[in-house]
Design an enzyme around this catalytic site. Structure first.
Site, PDB file in Angstrom:
ATOM      1  CG  PHE A 129      -1.849   1.182   1.186  1.00 33.32           C
ATOM      2  CD1 PHE A 129      -2.896   1.093   0.659  1.00 33.32           C
ATOM      3  CD2 PHE A 129      -1.581   2.297   1.860  1.00 33.32           C
ATOM      4  CE1 PHE A 129      -4.032   2.173   0.610  1.00 33.32           C
ATOM      5  CE2 PHE A 129      -2.474   3.317   1.933  1.00 33.32           C
ATOM      6  CZ  PHE A 129      -3.629   3.238   1.141  1.00 33.32           C
ATOM      7  CG  ASP A 136       6.088   3.603   1.456  1.00 38.10           C
ATOM      8  OD1 ASP A 136       6.198   4.140   2.366  1.00 38.10           O
ATOM      9  OD2 ASP A 136       4.812   3.462   0.664  1.00 38.10           O
ATOM     10  CE  LYS A 193       0.251   5.268   7.771  1.00 38.45           C
ATOM     11  NZ  LYS A 193      -1.174   5.297   8.094  1.00 38.45           N
TER      12      LYS A 193
END
Ligand code: PLP
Length: 429
Positions: free
Chosen positions: A160, A252, A281
């Site tokens: 994702f 990532d 995040k």
């Protein structure tokens, strides 16, 4: 919330439930929300938070929950860490916004200097700051094409990377993220996560010349796709493949980075250096910030090639500087220690409930529990919620635990007890 209230809530007993779950205020709010918000929002369960401190969140009915979601792996320093709150307040009183793309913001460069110091690359790096993980992914895809002059990218099934066209094309976790939106961005191929064979035997042999591949995008620990730790040697294999063919390795670390796995970056567990690192995040404890950090020699794009009005906003940067100091100053280490207690406890639960708990895996405070199927995972998630424990499903049939990095050992023990009750409830059905 005053500092005294923050400390009190962070230390308060949780779970502590005073109404049915969801309570009357939560239900009323959900009805109101349902009339005006986009139905695309993928709400997991009816949790309506009002305030939080440390690893404890109180909902609108006054119920206290133990938070193993951290706002989806975001509030790394815990909810409302006094040092982060103070940094944001101080910055807000000084300067809320000026676009760092068009002018010079000292605090933007300070964050880039901090990233240069802590990035998992041995040489110098430069950073481009964004508002989200998706935008960091998008920036990396553009830089990879621009710098290499190559068109193609490789990513992995289960991955994702976000919701924009570039990021959603790289992702391949759930078909529903693509449904109705096709065609996707051209030039992206997928291979199996953790597989040592597929890229060369299938992609490079039948579909794309490695000389035309700009980048391989990989999550060093798979996040949304199921909290999967890759097999030993796999990231090194990807690094070697990239070196052989002049492909950029993009890590990532939007979910796995900033101390979550017990090291600052998950890729550091595997002895591999990426060419490009993506963060978001946890980097700013909940303020919207992302970063695309690249080896200096890759940043060959010219002025105007890429920018952002808000990316690297001063408030987000102030929160990031405070967050980095706290994570380096002991929270990453805490994630390793308390994560080991949680992982160990979950392995015990697996032994006691072998029919329901199929696998337990993770690094630091990034832990996945696999159940037999999606329905079982959803039932455990809901049973935990109704007991005041916040966990979240991921992949097809897993539960993820990603508490704030301030999570304490005593809280881990309570979480284990409540989680086992939830498992036992679902097992008894
Ligand atoms: N990359 C990874 C690994 C993620 O887990 C996510 C979000 O869950 C993203 C990118 C997208 O980040 P954002 O939601 O901030 O755009």
């Amino acid at each position: 919330m005053s500092e005294a209230e923050t400390v009190d809530l962070a230390e308060a007993d949780a779970p502590h439930l005073v109404t049915e779950i969801p309570g009357p205020r939560a239900r009323a709010h959900i009805e109101r929300d349902a009339r005006v918000t986009s139905p695309s929002l993928p709400r997991a369960y009816p949790f309506v938070p009002r305030r939080g401190a440390g690893s404890v969140v109180e909902d609108v009915d006054g119920n206290r929950f133990l938070d193993l979601n951290a706002g989806i792996a975001v509030t790394s320093t815990g909810h409302a860490h006094p040092k982060v709150v103070e940094a944001i307040q101080r910055q807000a009183a000084e300067l809320i916004h000026y676009s760092a793309s068009d002018f010079y913001l000292p605090i933007y460069a300070e964050v880039c200097e901090a990233l240069d110091r802590i990035a998992p690359m041995s040489g110098p790096v430069r950073s481009f700051l964004t508002n989200s993980g998706t935008e960091a992914v998008e920036a990396a895809l553009k830089l990879a094409r621009y710098h290499t002059g190559r068109q193609y990218a490789i990513a992995f099934y289960g991955a994702f990377h976000g919701r924009s066209y570039g990021a959603v094309t790289l992702g391949a976790s759930k078909a529903k993220y693509r449904a109705g939106f096709g065609p996707m961005l051209p030039g992206v191929y997928h291979a199996f996560y953790g597989d040592f064979d597929h890229i060369e035997r299938v992609l490079f042999t039948h579909l794309v010349s490695p000389r035309e591949v700009a980048a391989i995008f990989v999550e060093p620990v798979l996040g949304e796709g199921g909290y999967v730790v890759p097999p030993e040697g796999w990231l090194r294999y990807l690094r070697e493949l990239c070196d052989e063919h002049g492909i950029l390795l993009v890590a990532d670390e939007v979910q796995s980075g900033m101390g979550r796995t017990g090291k600052l970056w998950a890729i550091q567990h595997f002895g591999v250096e990426p060419d490009v690192l993506l963060s978001a995040k946890g980097i700013a404890s909940g303020m919207p910030l992302g970063a695309m950090v690249a080896r200096e020699e890759l940043m060959t794009w010219e002025a105007g090639a890429h920018g952002s009005t808000y990316g690297g906003n001063p408030l987000a940067c102030a929160a990031a500087l405070a967050t980095i100091e706290l994570v380096e100053g002991g929270l990453a280490e805490n994630a390793a220690q308390v994560g080991a207690v949680l992982l160990d406890g979950l392995r015990g639960i697996r032994e006691r409930h072998p029919d329901l708990v199929a696998d337990v895996r993770g690094l630091g405070l990034m832990i996945g529990v696999e159940l037999p199927d999606h329905d079982a995972a959803a039932a455990v998630e809901r049973a935990a919620f109704s007991r005041g424990l916040l966990v979240l499903g991921c992949g097809e049939n897993a539960i993820r635990m990603s508490p704030p990095l301030v999570f304490r050992e005593d809280q881990a023990k309570v979480a284990l007890e409540v989680f086992e009750e939830a498992i036992a409830e679902v097992e008894a059905r």
